[in-house]
Design a protein around this motif. Structure first.
Motif, PDB file in Angstrom:
ATOM      1  N   ILE A   1       0.836  -1.198   0.000  1.00 23.26           N
ATOM      2  CA  ILE A   1       0.000   0.000   0.000  1.00 23.26           C
ATOM      3  C   ILE A   1       0.870   1.248   0.000  1.00 23.26           C
TER       4      ILE A   1
ATOM      5  N   THR B   1       0.966   4.731   0.920  1.00 19.65           N
ATOM      6  CA  THR B   1       0.197   5.615   1.795  1.00 19.65           C
ATOM      7  C   THR B   1       0.287   7.077   1.394  1.00 19.65           C
ATOM      8  N   THR B   2       1.144   7.389   0.402  1.00 12.56           N
ATOM      9  CA  THR B   2       1.200   8.773  -0.098  1.00 12.56           C
ATOM     10  C   THR B   2       0.042   9.039  -1.041  1.00 12.56           C
TER      11      THR B   2
ATOM     12  N   TRP C   1      -2.266   6.630  -1.590  1.00 11.50           N
ATOM     13  CA  TRP C   1      -3.305   5.688  -1.188  1.00 11.50           C
ATOM     14  C   TRP C   1      -3.705   4.774  -2.329  1.00 11.50           C
TER      15      TRP C   1
ATOM     16  N   TRP D   1      -3.124   0.699  -3.653  1.00  6.01           N
ATOM     17  CA  TRP D   1      -2.754  -0.666  -3.256  1.00  6.01           C
ATOM     18  C   TRP D   1      -2.389  -1.456  -4.503  1.00  6.01           C
TER      19      TRP D   1
ATOM     20  N   ASN E   1      -7.218   2.911  -2.607  1.00  5.19           N
ATOM     21  CA  ASN E   1      -7.648   2.518  -1.279  1.00  5.19           C
ATOM     22  C   ASN E   1      -8.830   3.365  -0.873  1.00  5.19           C
TER      23      ASN E   1
ATOM     24  N   SER F   1      -9.928   4.130   1.953  1.00  8.88           N
ATOM     25  CA  SER F   1      -9.875   4.634   3.318  1.00  8.88           C
ATOM     26  C   SER F   1     -10.322   6.085   3.360  1.00  8.88           C
TER      27      SER F   1
END
Length: 286
Positions: A238, A240-241, A243, A245, A284, A286
């Motif tokens: 993943i 996270t910068t 987002w 996957w 992602n 989220s």
């Protein structure tokens, strides 16, 4: 079939027993007028209202001259004792599929219920479950038919007044199921609030209310990923910068063990014929 003569006195009581899953024991007792023996029947319930309701149903049956033990008989036991009588007159080629439907479907689904507690709604939902399990029309038809015959025998025996097994419209459900298979979008959840409610319900029903099960549901729904891909997701997959996957592998069931298949990426050779898809990125949710 023996019945209790009208007017026989029946005593009833409810006993509260602590530290039990069903702490309220409802009991009825009466004297058999022929043997002069004292007979009793009891059943455990979760609360006092359920216990009193059970007692009332037994008293009503006894007032009509019905043996209290017969009034609370489970469908499986009643069918075992009366199947031959209920199926009298059928040809042998018809009896076999009827008996198969009784053993394999009616008893597992409804056999634990008292005959007097089976309603039209219970039978209707059970028939829908059989259809949802992709049983064919002839199978469901034979299963409902044997249930109808047994319940009509219960009417003749005075256990119930009207047979609840005559359900209508069940064949139309096959077209509805077929339409849903052709249009999977019709089964989609309407909004994100419903998704969260579904995930919370899963957590509440799980052992120890493990929150991770709900998170898996949310993650899979927001990424449109397969369960094998979700179960093989690693933290390093993943970004996270942005987002994103990157799906690189999936867990698939194999004989006696779980095996992992890797998606073929730029520098990753395919490890099996079934894993020839390229690695892909999924936003992602989220």
């Amino acid at each position: 079939m023996e019945t209790v003569p009208i007017g026989v006195r029946i005593s009833a009581d409810v006993e509260h027993r602590r530290n039990r899953a069903n702490p309220y024991r409802a009991r009825v007792r009466w004297f058999d007028p022929e043997t002069k023996r004292r007979m009793s029947l009891s059943e455990a319930k979760q609360d006092e209202d359920e216990a009193n309701a059970w007692i009332n149903s037994v008293l009503e049956a006894a007032a009509a001259g019905l043996d209290p033990s017969l009034a609370t008989m489970k469908l499986a036991a009643y069918g075992e004792a009366n199947t031959e009588l209920a199926l009298r007159g059928l040809e042998l080629k018809t009896r076999d599929p009827y008996l198969s439907g009784w053993r394999l479907r009616v008893v597992p689904a409804l056999g634990h219920l008292p005959v007097r507690m089976i309603t039209n709604g219970v039978v209707d939902r059970t028939a829908q479950n059989w259809i949802a399990d992709e049983l064919g029309r002839p199978t469901v038809k034979n299963t409902i038919a044997v249930l109808v015959r047994v319940m009509e025998q219960a009417v003749r025996d005075g256990i119930i007044r009207i047979s609840p097994a005559r359900v209508t419209g069940w064949q139309k459900l096959y077209k509805q199921v077929e339409d849903e298979l052709l249009s999977p979008g019709s089964l989609a959840l309407p909004d994100s609030e419903t998704l969260v409610e579904l995930a919370d319900a899963l957590v509440a029903a799980s052992h120890g209310e493990y929150r991770g099960w709900g998170e898996v549901v949310l993650f899979a729904a927001c990424t449109a990923a397969r369960i094998g891909e979700v179960s093989s997701c690693r933290v390093g997959d993943i970004d996270t910068t942005n987002w994103l996957w990157t799906v690189r592998r999936q867990t698939t069931p194999r004989t006696r063990r779980l095996g992992r298949q890797r998606h073929q990426g730029a520098n990753e050779p395919a490890r099996s014929p079934s894993s020839r898809r390229s690695a892909r990125s999924s936003p992602n949710g989220s």
